[in-house]
Design an enzyme around this catalytic site. Structure first.
Site, PDB file in Angstrom:
ATOM      1  N   ASP A 106      -4.913 -10.775  -0.463  1.00 45.41           N
ATOM      2  CA  ASP A 106      -3.574 -11.372  -0.391  1.00 45.41           C
ATOM      3  C   ASP A 106      -2.787 -11.150  -1.681  1.00 45.41           C
ATOM      4  O   ASP A 106      -3.295 -11.391  -2.778  1.00 45.41           O
ATOM      5  CB  ASP A 106      -3.678 -12.870  -0.098  1.00 45.41           C
ATOM      6  CG  ASP A 106      -2.323 -13.486   0.235  1.00 45.41           C
ATOM      7  OD1 ASP A 106      -1.494 -12.800   0.858  1.00 45.41           O
ATOM      8  OD2 ASP A 106      -2.109 -14.657  -0.135  1.00 45.41           O
ATOM      9  N   HIS A 107      -1.551 -10.680  -1.513  1.00 44.39           N
ATOM     10  CA  HIS A 107      -0.657 -10.388  -2.638  1.00 44.39           C
ATOM     11  C   HIS A 107      -1.225  -9.332  -3.574  1.00 44.39           C
ATOM     12  O   HIS A 107      -0.958  -9.345  -4.782  1.00 44.39           O
ATOM     13  CB  HIS A 107      -0.273 -11.663  -3.398  1.00 44.39           C
ATOM     14  CG  HIS A 107       0.718 -12.495  -2.646  1.00 44.39           C
ATOM     15  ND1 HIS A 107       0.362 -13.252  -1.544  1.00 44.39           N
ATOM     16  CD2 HIS A 107       2.045 -12.663  -2.799  1.00 44.39           C
ATOM     17  CE1 HIS A 107       1.437 -13.853  -1.079  1.00 44.39           C
ATOM     18  NE2 HIS A 107       2.476 -13.499  -1.808  1.00 44.39           N
ATOM     19  N   GLU A 132      -0.848  -4.714  11.617  1.00 39.62           N
ATOM     20  CA  GLU A 132      -0.082  -4.264  10.455  1.00 39.62           C
ATOM     21  C   GLU A 132       1.398  -4.597  10.652  1.00 39.62           C
ATOM     22  O   GLU A 132       2.120  -4.882   9.705  1.00 39.62           O
ATOM     23  CB  GLU A 132      -0.271  -2.765  10.239  1.00 39.62           C
ATOM     24  CG  GLU A 132       0.273  -2.293   8.900  1.00 39.62           C
ATOM     25  CD  GLU A 132      -0.124  -0.870   8.593  1.00 39.62           C
ATOM     26  OE1 GLU A 132      -0.947  -0.665   7.692  1.00 39.62           O
ATOM     27  OE2 GLU A 132       0.369   0.039   9.284  1.00 39.62           O
ATOM     28  N   HIS A 190       3.299  -5.108   3.762  1.00 35.60           N
ATOM     29  CA  HIS A 190       3.144  -5.556   5.149  1.00 35.60           C
ATOM     30  C   HIS A 190       2.712  -7.011   5.164  1.00 35.60           C
ATOM     31  O   HIS A 190       2.008  -7.468   4.262  1.00 35.60           O
ATOM     32  CB  HIS A 190       2.077  -4.742   5.882  1.00 35.60           C
ATOM     33  CG  HIS A 190       2.467  -3.326   6.144  1.00 35.60           C
ATOM     34  ND1 HIS A 190       3.317  -2.960   7.156  1.00 35.60           N
ATOM     35  CD2 HIS A 190       2.116  -2.179   5.520  1.00 35.60           C
ATOM     36  CE1 HIS A 190       3.466  -1.644   7.162  1.00 35.60           C
ATOM     37  NE2 HIS A 190       2.757  -1.138   6.173  1.00 35.60           N
ATOM     38  N   HIS A 248       0.831  -1.206   0.000  1.00 34.21           N
ATOM     39  CA  HIS A 248       0.000   0.000   0.000  1.00 34.21           C
ATOM     40  C   HIS A 248       0.862   1.252   0.000  1.00 34.21           C
ATOM     41  O   HIS A 248       2.086   1.206   0.138  1.00 34.21           O
ATOM     42  CB  HIS A 248      -0.995   0.009   1.176  1.00 34.21           C
ATOM     43  CG  HIS A 248      -0.400   0.271   2.521  1.00 34.21           C
ATOM     44  ND1 HIS A 248      -1.163   0.541   3.635  1.00 34.21           N
ATOM     45  CD2 HIS A 248       0.885   0.302   2.941  1.00 34.21           C
ATOM     46  CE1 HIS A 248      -0.361   0.732   4.661  1.00 34.21           C
ATOM     47  NE2 HIS A 248       0.872   0.596   4.283  1.00 34.21           N
ATOM     48  N   CYS A 266       5.480   5.900   4.717  1.00 28.81           N
ATOM     49  CA  CYS A 266       4.289   5.224   4.182  1.00 28.81           C
ATOM     50  C   CYS A 266       3.792   5.897   2.912  1.00 28.81           C
ATOM     51  O   CYS A 266       2.949   5.353   2.204  1.00 28.81           O
ATOM     52  CB  CYS A 266       3.180   5.196   5.222  1.00 28.81           C
ATOM     53  SG  CYS A 266       3.586   4.130   6.598  1.00 28.81           S
ATOM     54  N   HIS A 310       4.893  -0.038  -0.421  1.00 27.42           N
ATOM     55  CA  HIS A 310       5.664  -0.908   0.463  1.00 27.42           C
ATOM     56  C   HIS A 310       4.708  -1.958   0.997  1.00 27.42           C
ATOM     57  O   HIS A 310       3.487  -1.776   0.932  1.00 27.42           O
ATOM     58  CB  HIS A 310       6.298  -0.109   1.614  1.00 27.42           C
ATOM     59  CG  HIS A 310       5.283   0.516   2.513  1.00 27.42           C
ATOM     60  ND1 HIS A 310       4.679   1.709   2.246  1.00 27.42           N
ATOM     61  CD2 HIS A 310       4.729   0.076   3.671  1.00 27.42           C
ATOM     62  CE1 HIS A 310       3.812   1.997   3.205  1.00 27.42           C
ATOM     63  NE2 HIS A 310       3.823   1.018   4.082  1.00 27.42           N
TER      64      HIS A 310
HETATM   65 NI    NI Z   1       2.468   0.790   5.596  1.00 28.81          NI
END
Ligand code: NI
Length: 135
Positions: free
Chosen positions: A80-81, A125, A42, A15, A34, A40
């Site tokens: 996911d992914h 997160e 998580h 995100h 961020c 990036h």
């Molecule tokens: Ni983040």
């Protein structure tokens, strides 16, 4: 007697936190790393809990297999992914903060859980940062 039953799940997603209507300076000041324009990732961890009376016939509050399949079809398959900003319609105009993600997850699951059961979603997160939503 009400019992809370919980299932853990997990997804990886990318995100970026930013607002189109803010300039780079303000986005960097508020969102810091961020706001990386290249996104990036998580490793999100999820705890979905359902609270209610035990069904006297089955002994279950909710069948864990049903809950597991629900999390897979509604959450893992959707997130996911994925790049949350680019690939998940709910975040087209909504900043994918942990707070907003946990509400999206709750809203995806809620219609599939009996209305006489309480639902709670906890989203990690990072191992140290987590948010909780229960409607
Ligand atoms: Ni983040």
């Amino acid at each position: 007697m009400k019992v809370k039953v919980s299932r853990k799940a997990h997804f990886n997603a990318a995100h970026r936190l930013y607002r189109k209507d803010w300039d780079d300076n303000k986005n960097n000041r508020i969102f810091g790393k961020c706001n990386n324009p290249n996104f990036h990732g998580h490793n999100y961890e999820l705890v979905v809990s359902v609270t209610g009376e035990i069904d006297p016939e089955t002994g279950f509050v909710i069948d864990m297999k049903i809950l597991k399949d629900l999390i897979r079809s509604e959450i893992e398959d959707a997130l996911d992914h994925k790049n949350l900003n680019l690939e998940v319609p709910e975040f087209k105009e909504l900043n994918p903060t942990a707070e907003n993600i946990v509400i999206v997850i709750y809203n995806k699951l809620r219609p599939h859980i009996d209305s006489n059961r309480e639902l709670e979603v906890v989203l990690y997160e990072t191992p140290r940062n987590f948010v909780t939503y229960n409607g």
